[in-house]
Motif scaffolding. Structure first.
Motif, PDB file in Angstrom:
ATOM      1  N   LEU A  51       0.801  -1.221   0.000  1.00  0.00           N
ATOM      2  CA  LEU A  51       0.000   0.000   0.000  1.00  0.00           C
ATOM      3  C   LEU A  51       0.836   1.274   0.000  1.00  0.00           C
ATOM      4  O   LEU A  51       0.471   2.249  -0.660  1.00  0.00           O
ATOM      5  N   PHE A  52       1.928   1.295   0.750  1.00  0.00           N
ATOM      6  CA  PHE A  52       2.643   2.547   1.000  1.00  0.00           C
ATOM      7  C   PHE A  52       4.103   2.576   0.570  1.00  0.00           C
ATOM      8  O   PHE A  52       4.656   3.647   0.376  1.00  0.00           O
ATOM      9  N   GLY A  53       4.763   1.416   0.461  1.00  0.00           N
ATOM     10  CA  GLY A  53       6.200   1.430   0.256  1.00  0.00           C
ATOM     11  C   GLY A  53       6.706   0.970  -1.092  1.00  0.00           C
ATOM     12  O   GLY A  53       7.794   1.362  -1.514  1.00  0.00           O
ATOM     13  N   ALA A  54       5.947   0.147  -1.782  1.00  0.00           N
ATOM     14  CA  ALA A  54       6.400  -0.419  -3.056  1.00  0.00           C
ATOM     15  C   ALA A  54       6.526   0.670  -4.120  1.00  0.00           C
ATOM     16  O   ALA A  54       5.842   1.697  -4.049  1.00  0.00           O
ATOM     17  N   PRO A  55       7.386   0.463  -5.112  1.00  0.00           N
ATOM     18  CA  PRO A  55       7.544   1.465  -6.172  1.00  0.00           C
ATOM     19  C   PRO A  55       6.238   1.823  -6.883  1.00  0.00           C
ATOM     20  O   PRO A  55       6.036   2.970  -7.270  1.00  0.00           O
ATOM     21  N   ASP A  56       5.335   0.860  -7.021  1.00  0.00           N
ATOM     22  CA  ASP A  56       4.049   1.130  -7.676  1.00  0.00           C
ATOM     23  C   ASP A  56       2.884   1.081  -6.687  1.00  0.00           C
ATOM     24  O   ASP A  56       1.763   0.732  -7.052  1.00  0.00           O
ATOM     25  N   ALA A  57       3.149   1.466  -5.437  1.00  0.00           N
ATOM     26  CA  ALA A  57       2.133   1.423  -4.391  1.00  0.00           C
ATOM     27  C   ALA A  57       0.975   2.368  -4.716  1.00  0.00           C
ATOM     28  O   ALA A  57       1.195   3.475  -5.209  1.00  0.00           O
ATOM     29  N   PRO A  58      -0.260   1.956  -4.421  1.00  0.00           N
ATOM     30  CA  PRO A  58      -1.395   2.823  -4.708  1.00  0.00           C
ATOM     31  C   PRO A  58      -1.431   4.088  -3.855  1.00  0.00           C
ATOM     32  O   PRO A  58      -2.010   5.092  -4.261  1.00  0.00           O
ATOM     33  N   HIS A  59      -0.819   4.051  -2.676  1.00  0.00           N
ATOM     34  CA  HIS A  59      -0.786   5.215  -1.787  1.00  0.00           C
ATOM     35  C   HIS A  59       0.661   5.502  -1.358  1.00  0.00           C
ATOM     36  O   HIS A  59       0.927   5.717  -0.173  1.00  0.00           O
ATOM     37  N   LYS A  60       1.553   5.495  -2.306  1.00  0.00           N
ATOM     38  CA  LYS A  60       2.980   5.647  -2.018  1.00  0.00           C
ATOM     39  C   LYS A  60       3.234   6.949  -1.249  1.00  0.00           C
ATOM     40  O   LYS A  60       2.725   8.002  -1.611  1.00  0.00           O
ATOM     41  N   VAL A  61       4.008   6.822  -0.189  1.00  0.00           N
ATOM     42  CA  VAL A  61       4.334   7.986   0.630  1.00  0.00           C
ATOM     43  C   VAL A  61       5.689   8.548   0.207  1.00  0.00           C
ATOM     44  O   VAL A  61       6.542   7.828  -0.313  1.00  0.00           O
ATOM     45  N   HIS A  62       5.867   9.838   0.439  1.00  0.00           N
ATOM     46  CA  HIS A  62       7.083  10.530   0.016  1.00  0.00           C
ATOM     47  C   HIS A  62       7.600  11.418   1.146  1.00  0.00           C
ATOM     48  O   HIS A  62       6.896  11.704   2.098  1.00  0.00           O
ATOM     49  N   GLY A  63       8.831  11.853   0.986  1.00  0.00           N
ATOM     50  CA  GLY A  63       9.427  12.825   1.904  1.00  0.00           C
ATOM     51  C   GLY A  63       9.549  12.305   3.318  1.00  0.00           C
ATOM     52  O   GLY A  63       9.915  11.144   3.553  1.00  0.00           O
ATOM     53  N   ALA A  64       9.230  13.176   4.266  1.00  0.00           N
ATOM     54  CA  ALA A  64       9.371  12.840   5.683  1.00  0.00           C
ATOM     55  C   ALA A  64       8.457  11.687   6.079  1.00  0.00           C
ATOM     56  O   ALA A  64       8.830  10.847   6.908  1.00  0.00           O
ATOM     57  N   ARG A  66       7.674   9.205   4.229  1.00  0.00           N
ATOM     58  CA  ARG A  66       8.350   7.988   3.743  1.00  0.00           C
ATOM     59  C   ARG A  66       9.429   7.543   4.731  1.00  0.00           C
ATOM     60  O   ARG A  66       9.587   6.361   5.014  1.00  0.00           O
ATOM     61  N   VAL A  67      10.178   8.501   5.241  1.00  0.00           N
ATOM     62  CA  VAL A  67      11.230   8.190   6.209  1.00  0.00           C
ATOM     63  C   VAL A  67      10.623   7.560   7.461  1.00  0.00           C
ATOM     64  O   VAL A  67      11.119   6.542   7.959  1.00  0.00           O
ATOM     65  N   VAL A  68       9.535   8.139   7.941  1.00  0.00           N
ATOM     66  CA  VAL A  68       8.870   7.603   9.131  1.00  0.00           C
ATOM     67  C   VAL A  68       8.311   6.210   8.842  1.00  0.00           C
ATOM     68  O   VAL A  68       8.458   5.291   9.657  1.00  0.00           O
ATOM     69  N   PHE A  69       7.676   6.037   7.677  1.00  0.00           N
ATOM     70  CA  PHE A  69       7.130   4.731   7.314  1.00  0.00           C
ATOM     71  C   PHE A  69       8.223   3.675   7.263  1.00  0.00           C
ATOM     72  O   PHE A  69       8.088   2.602   7.847  1.00  0.00           O
TER      73      PHE A  69
END
Length: 109
Positions: A51-64, A66-69
């Motif tokens: 959901l959040f971390g994969a290169p093609d994730a539907p809800h990919k997180v970025h920036g800070a 992403r670091v927290v995730f």
């Protein structure tokens, strides 16, 4: 070196799943809970990564975020390994991830 770093990160991702499974199957409770945690824990981690971390994730997180995730995701693997009784491998996993992710940021991977 950059390709090797990406391989190390991928192997660390797999190590997190194995760590969570190890923790689940090492619980001292009944077999049903061990089975649920040993299979369900890694399954939950896979869903979170998808959901959040994969290169093609539907809800990919970025920036800070992403670091927290990623800190939470990889940290959960290290903590799970430590809780299963493998403190030294847990520290090694955390160290490898920290160095490898640091290099990934420096190399814009």
């Amino acid at each position: 070196m950059k390709s090797l770093n990406l391989l190390i990160i991928f192997l660390a991702e797999l190590a997190v799943l194995g760590s969570v499974a190890t923790w689940g199957f090492s619980l001292g409770t009944g077999w049903a809970l061990r089975l649920l945690a040993g299979i369900g824990g890694p399954a939950l981690m896979v869903v979170l990564w998808w959901l959040f971390g994969a290169p093609d994730a539907p809800h990919k997180v970025h920036g800070a975020i992403r670091v927290v995730f990623e800190a939470g995701w990889f940290g959960a693997g290290a903590v799970a390994l430590a809780l299963a009784g493998y403190a030294v491998p847990a520290l090694a996993l955390a160290a490898v991830v920290a160095v490898s992710k640091g290099l990934a940021v420096a190399w814009h991977q």
